[in-house]
Design an enzyme around this catalytic site. Structure first.
Site, mmCIF file in Angstrom:
data_model
loop_
_atom_site.group_PDB
_atom_site.id
_atom_site.type_symbol
_atom_site.label_atom_id
_atom_site.label_comp_id
_atom_site.label_asym_id
_atom_site.label_seq_id
_atom_site.Cartn_x
_atom_site.Cartn_y
_atom_site.Cartn_z
ATOM 1 N N ASN A 208 0.852 -1.194 0.000
ATOM 2 C CA ASN A 208 0.000 0.000 0.000
ATOM 3 C C ASN A 208 0.887 1.241 0.000
ATOM 4 O O ASN A 208 2.110 1.138 0.030
ATOM 5 C CB ASN A 208 -0.963 -0.030 1.191
ATOM 6 N N PHE A 323 -4.642 3.764 14.780
ATOM 7 C CA PHE A 323 -4.900 4.792 13.775
ATOM 8 C C PHE A 323 -6.085 4.320 12.946
ATOM 9 O O PHE A 323 -6.284 3.117 12.781
ATOM 10 C CB PHE A 323 -3.672 4.984 12.875
ATOM 11 N N LYS A 337 -14.473 1.957 14.962
ATOM 12 C CA LYS A 337 -13.239 1.156 14.962
ATOM 13 C C LYS A 337 -12.646 1.076 16.366
ATOM 14 O O LYS A 337 -12.147 0.031 16.789
ATOM 15 C CB LYS A 337 -12.235 1.810 13.998
ATOM 16 N N LYS A 341 -12.120 -2.542 17.968
ATOM 17 C CA LYS A 341 -10.768 -3.060 18.208
ATOM 18 C C LYS A 341 -10.404 -3.057 19.684
ATOM 19 O O LYS A 341 -9.407 -3.672 20.069
ATOM 20 C CB LYS A 341 -9.756 -2.252 17.405
HETATM 21 N N1 CTP Z 1 -4.268 -2.768 12.197
HETATM 22 C C1 CTP Z 1 -3.544 -3.828 12.714
HETATM 23 N N2 CTP Z 1 -3.589 -5.041 12.111
HETATM 24 C C2 CTP Z 1 -4.315 -5.234 10.989
HETATM 25 C C3 CTP Z 1 -5.050 -4.158 10.449
HETATM 26 C C4 CTP Z 1 -4.990 -2.940 11.072
HETATM 27 O O1 CTP Z 1 -2.859 -3.661 13.732
HETATM 28 N N3 CTP Z 1 -4.328 -6.407 10.418
HETATM 29 C C5 CTP Z 1 -4.236 -1.483 12.910
HETATM 30 C C6 CTP Z 1 -3.583 -0.351 12.168
HETATM 31 O O2 CTP Z 1 -2.203 -0.264 12.489
HETATM 32 C C7 CTP Z 1 -4.360 0.845 12.694
HETATM 33 C C8 CTP Z 1 -5.743 0.293 12.929
HETATM 34 O O3 CTP Z 1 -5.590 -1.121 13.068
HETATM 35 O O4 CTP Z 1 -3.871 1.286 13.936
HETATM 36 C C9 CTP Z 1 -6.769 0.561 11.884
HETATM 37 O O5 CTP Z 1 -6.258 0.272 10.615
HETATM 38 P P1 CTP Z 1 -7.172 0.495 9.316
HETATM 39 O O6 CTP Z 1 -6.449 0.010 8.136
HETATM 40 O O7 CTP Z 1 -7.713 1.896 9.313
HETATM 41 O O8 CTP Z 1 -8.392 -0.431 9.718
HETATM 42 P P2 CTP Z 1 -8.830 -1.840 9.277
HETATM 43 O O9 CTP Z 1 -8.812 -2.758 10.449
HETATM 44 O O10 CTP Z 1 -8.072 -2.259 8.093
HETATM 45 O O11 CTP Z 1 -10.350 -1.568 8.947
HETATM 46 P P3 CTP Z 1 -11.061 -1.201 7.560
HETATM 47 O O12 CTP Z 1 -10.369 -1.983 6.511
HETATM 48 O O13 CTP Z 1 -12.441 -1.650 7.827
HETATM 49 O O14 CTP Z 1 -10.961 0.279 7.425
#
Ligand code: CTP
Length: 397
Positions: A208, A323, A337, A341
């Site tokens: 990404n 985040f 979220k 979480k």
């Molecule tokens: N995060 C994590 N592990 C994952 C996915 C996300 O630790 N497998 C953490 C990121 O570091 C961030 C937070 O979760 O602090 C939210 O990440 P984000 O990408 O915004 O959320 P997602 O869980 O991917 O949710 P969505 O795809 O529904 O937006």
């Protein structure tokens, strides 16, 4: 932080010694006093005159100089500093330190001191990787010696790999962190940063646009407030700051393992843009065009690192911060979220393309805590990092 601090800088031998001259300038610009020591090897690469001109004082270079001994003995010299920095630190000097040798001024100072020591190693990649050097590093780390670098890259000798002296700003950061006595002194903070790479085959991966800039900035500011920072980073384009423990990973699964291995911590901040999915059964061979047609990829969901740590029953950090990167209804999604979480705070930001935030230098965030939302004005990622580090310090006080 560096103003009026006294740094004893030992310049070892090696082509990278020229960078020590710039280091002296940068430290003095920040108000530090630099007491230079030039080893015999160092003097083959930079002259005592240039070192003393930049430091604005005499350079110490010989253990048996009786005038120096009369003015200031080597024991006193080794203890009168707030920090001893060795840059570049050669394989030979590290070997001497690890074994307690004291046969020249630099090694004698290092053996006689009770001051914290920070090494910035620089050497040929094979010398760095040699089991003897690695053994010495392990011994020195166990003795409480700090390290910054080495970097990975092209070397003056034409080879490539780990062994390059860390860049001067990184060394300055590490010195700042070693001298920091701010509100986070004695606190351990774990931070994830950067993207993850999920392999499709040995040459292709899913990634990404995260540059790791925001995570690196937070790490620097936490360290500047005195925290012991463990920085677990995916393959980011922005390098990690000096003065933090860096653990490099590629995939989400590796990131989770690194995080679990780095706990316990007082606080954990999850700034990484972790890939939500990985490819099931990534090929061990490069997938070829041809008879098989277009490959179909099957995905599996990656572990949620933030949710896993938030839900820990034993050893959960006191403060867990996530985040939320959103492209619409930022506050609504981020608030949901936070609840989903189970973290304490969410730093929400709008990463829709028009904002230029992902990969850019600025950020506009809303901090969502148990007490509600707090909108911060758009500012540089460094300012966001500083504000967040200060908030973490207050929460852990
Ligand atoms: N995060 C994590 N592990 C994952 C996915 C996300 O630790 N497998 C953490 C990121 O570091 C961030 C937070 O979760 O602090 C939210 O990440 P984000 O990408 O915004 O959320 P997602 O869980 O991917 O949710 P969505 O795809 O529904 O937006």
């Amino acid at each position: 932080m560096l103003a009026s601090r006294r740094i004893l800088l030992i310049v070892g031998g090696g082509i990278a010694a020229y960078k020590a001259l710039d280091l002296i300038r940068r430290l003095r610009e920040r108000g530090a006093e630099v007491v230079p020591v030039l080893t015999r090897g160092g003097a083959e690469f930079v002259t005592p005159l240039s070192v003393s001109a930049l430091a604005g004082r005499k350079v110490f270079s010989d253990l048996f100089d009786l005038t120096d001994e009369a003015e200031m003995g080597h024991i006193e010299l080794s203890r009168s500093a707030d920090l001893i920095v060795v840059a570049p630190a050669t394989a030979d000097l590290m070997a001497k330190m690890a074994h307690g040798h004291a046969d020249d001024l630099a090694s004698t100072l290092l053996l006689a001191t009770d001051t914290p020591v920070l090494l910035a190693p620089a050497m040929n990649v094979r010398m760095w990787q040699h089991p003897a050097t690695q053994r010495n590093i392990a011994t020195l780390k166990a003795d409480g010696i700090g390290f910054v670098g080495p970097d990975v890259g092209d070397m003056a000798c034409g080879e490539h790999g780990p062994g390059r002296l860390a860049e001067v700003p990184q060394i300055v950061d590490a010195i700042g962190a070693a001298l920091a006595d701010g509100p986070l002194a004695g606190r351990r903070v774990l931070l994830t940063s950067g993207p993850t790479h999920e392999p499709i085959d040995p040459v292709r991966y899913i990634a990404n646009r995260s540059s790791g800039a925001q995570g690196a900035a937070i790490a620097r500011e936490l360290a500047a407030l005195g925290a012991e920072v463990v920085f677990v980073t995916g393959p980011a384009t922005v390098p990690p700051p000096g003065g933090v423990e860096v653990i490099r990973v590629e995939t989400a699964q590796e990131m989770l393992a690194a995080v679990e291995g780095a706990l316990p911590a007082d606080a954990a901040i999850f700034a990484a843009a972790v890939a939500d999915w990985r490819v099931v059964g990534a090929s061990t061979r490069k997938i070829k065009k041809g008879a098989g047609g277009t490959p179909a990829l099957e995905f599996a969901e990656n572990p949620d690192i933030l949710a896993t740590v938030s839900a820990m029953e034993a050893g959960r950090p006191r403060l867990v911060v996530g985040f939320a990167a959103e492209t619409c209804d930022v506050i609504g999604h981020a608030t949901a979220k936070r609840a989903r979480k189970g973290c304490d705070w969410i730093v929400a930001n709008d990463v829709s393309h028009a904002t230029g935030i992902m990969g850019g230098t600025e950020n506009a965030v809303t901090l969502i805590t148990g007490d509600g939302e707090e909108e911060w004005p758009r500012m540089g990622k460094r300012e966001v990092a500083r504000k967040l580090a200060e908030r973490v310090a207050r929460a852990l006080a």
